[in-house]
Write a protein that holds these residues in place. Sequence first.
Motif, mmCIF file in Angstrom:
data_model
loop_
_atom_site.group_PDB
_atom_site.id
_atom_site.type_symbol
_atom_site.label_atom_id
_atom_site.label_comp_id
_atom_site.label_asym_id
_atom_site.label_seq_id
_atom_site.Cartn_x
_atom_site.Cartn_y
_atom_site.Cartn_z
ATOM 1 N N ASP A 169 0.860 -1.114 -0.055
ATOM 2 C CA ASP A 169 -0.092 -0.104 -0.006
ATOM 3 C C ASP A 169 1.015 1.348 0.019
ATOM 4 O O ASP A 169 2.191 1.163 0.156
ATOM 5 N N GLY A 198 -2.476 -6.037 7.873
ATOM 6 C CA GLY A 198 -3.361 -7.114 7.657
ATOM 7 C C GLY A 198 -4.307 -6.801 6.206
ATOM 8 O O GLY A 198 -4.539 -7.499 5.452
ATOM 9 N N SER A 199 -4.259 -5.388 5.739
ATOM 10 C CA SER A 199 -5.334 -4.954 4.889
ATOM 11 C C SER A 199 -4.196 -5.587 3.572
ATOM 12 O O SER A 199 -4.996 -6.047 2.380
ATOM 13 N N ASP A 250 -4.586 -9.651 3.357
ATOM 14 C CA ASP A 250 -5.971 -10.149 3.078
ATOM 15 C C ASP A 250 -6.401 -9.926 1.644
ATOM 16 O O ASP A 250 -6.759 -10.639 0.931
ATOM 17 N N THR A 309 4.309 -6.032 8.040
ATOM 18 C CA THR A 309 4.781 -4.864 8.434
ATOM 19 C C THR A 309 4.230 -4.066 9.645
ATOM 20 O O THR A 309 4.772 -3.141 9.925
ATOM 21 N N THR A 310 3.297 -4.768 10.148
ATOM 22 C CA THR A 310 2.703 -4.510 11.373
ATOM 23 C C THR A 310 2.972 -5.560 12.345
ATOM 24 O O THR A 310 3.423 -6.663 12.039
ATOM 25 N N THR A 338 -2.948 -16.855 9.039
ATOM 26 C CA THR A 338 -4.189 -17.433 9.094
ATOM 27 C C THR A 338 -5.021 -17.814 7.862
ATOM 28 O O THR A 338 -4.420 -17.647 6.785
ATOM 29 N N LYS A 346 -18.208 -6.619 5.362
ATOM 30 C CA LYS A 346 -16.827 -7.138 5.312
ATOM 31 C C LYS A 346 -17.176 -8.456 4.848
ATOM 32 O O LYS A 346 -17.837 -9.037 5.339
ATOM 33 N N THR A 357 9.778 1.044 10.696
ATOM 34 C CA THR A 357 9.216 2.399 10.332
ATOM 35 C C THR A 357 7.980 2.474 10.908
ATOM 36 O O THR A 357 7.408 3.706 10.786
#
Length: 400
Positions: free
Chosen positions: A54, A114-115, A118, A154-155, A163, A176, A198
């Motif tokens: 992103d 996660g965005s 997924d 990255t989080t 998962t 969703k 970062t």
Amino acid sequence: MGWINGNHPISRPDILFFMPTEIKFGFGKLQSLPTEFQIAPDLSQTTHAMLITDKGVAAAGLAEKVKQAFAESDYEIRVVYDETPAESDVNAVKQAARLAAEHDINLFLALGGGSVMDTAKAVSILATYGGEPGDYEGGFMVPGPIKPVVAIPTTVGTGSEVTLVSMVKDAESHRKLLISSPFLYPRAAVLDPEMVATLPGKLVAWTGMDALTHSIEAYTCTEHEPISEALAFRATEMIADNLEKAVIEAGPTEARAKMQLAATMAGIAFTNSPVGAVHAIAHAVGALYHVHHGLANAIALPFVMEYNLSECATGYAALAKAMNVAENGSEEALAKACIAAVRNLKSRTDVPTHYSQVGVPKTEEAAQKITQAAMEELCLAFNPRKGTEEELLELVRQTL
Ligand SMILES: NC(=O)c1ccc[n+]([C@@H]2O[C@H](COP(=O)([O-])OP(=O)(O)OC[C@H]3O[C@@H](n4cnc5c(N)ncnc54)[C@H](O)[C@@H]3O)[C@@H](O)[C@H]2O)c1
Ligand SMILES: [Fe+2]
């Protein structure tokens, strides 16, 4: 009482624990990926890669690092898709899948939170079987293996790298879509502390609280079992010991590295022993008021723990030890001390206490809407305390 819940009755009559994802961890791990792929029989020929990420992750320079790591290798990053929106959405998935088809992609590198992860899972479904994300909504709707997804989180929260779930927003219906399938486990999860160096402190706190919620809900859900409990317990310890440091100090620090591992461990725990009412409420709040997933969980967590206390005293008392509660006492006293320790960790990491602080109206109408949406959530079925809609409404009122 054994601390790892040794005397807790096993609620599941049979246990199926599954984890096909290879976990690669290390400082600078990214650099050795091409060589490691080359010697993996199933990845040696999947050299037409697509990098899905992103804008925020790309602006932090991380997409460039992935490109550099693969630059001199047999793996060609043929196309980069960096338009993934927050929480992703069906249109983004379709757009990225079209690009994948145009470039004959057979390997997906998912670089992000996660965005992004997924999104990559859903893109790979379409790249393998065609159609639209909605065609695969629900459980077990993906017909077979998908093109490999290598997840580079990255989080430090969602656990999506390990998962079987992908959640993407449907812009038209404002809900969703949940796609759940054993074929959605990523092929590998790559944890390189450089990738979380970062991450802004606020997002370390929010996503870290998502991981803590996964641990606590997996440990106490109706499907808890000793294998997931062990992972959830250790993840809780690592989060309690490292979250505050990880929030304060940026960089590829040991505290952030441990948070990465803890988030993955909590992910393995909850993909086997599902989450409960905290996630049911958080999903509702996220969909209705666009509150970040980790933040939404963090706010609901201590309220739901109080609500669940009558069913979870043994579990929370055990987790008190993981949360560094020093004193001894009755099971109920320790369980309450565990909830207090969660509140204390939130306060030390500047996480708000109520939804009205993050833009949700403190009104009866909002409470009703959140409750109705939460009642539709599948994960509510795994919550240890079964309650009425009126009881859930009262709980939601407390969180506002
Ligand atoms: N599949 C699963 O098992 C699962 C589990 C929990 C949550 N989720 C989903 O995950 C999503 C939330 O993911 P998230 O909490 O990881 O946040 P996110 O992926 O939405 O990222 C949040 C923000 O952080 C930025 N960011 C990410 N990493 C960064 C870095 N290293 N440096 C700088 N900026 C960075 C991104 O650009 C973005 O703006 C939700 O859609 C939720 O439903 C999925
Ligand atoms: Fe979550």
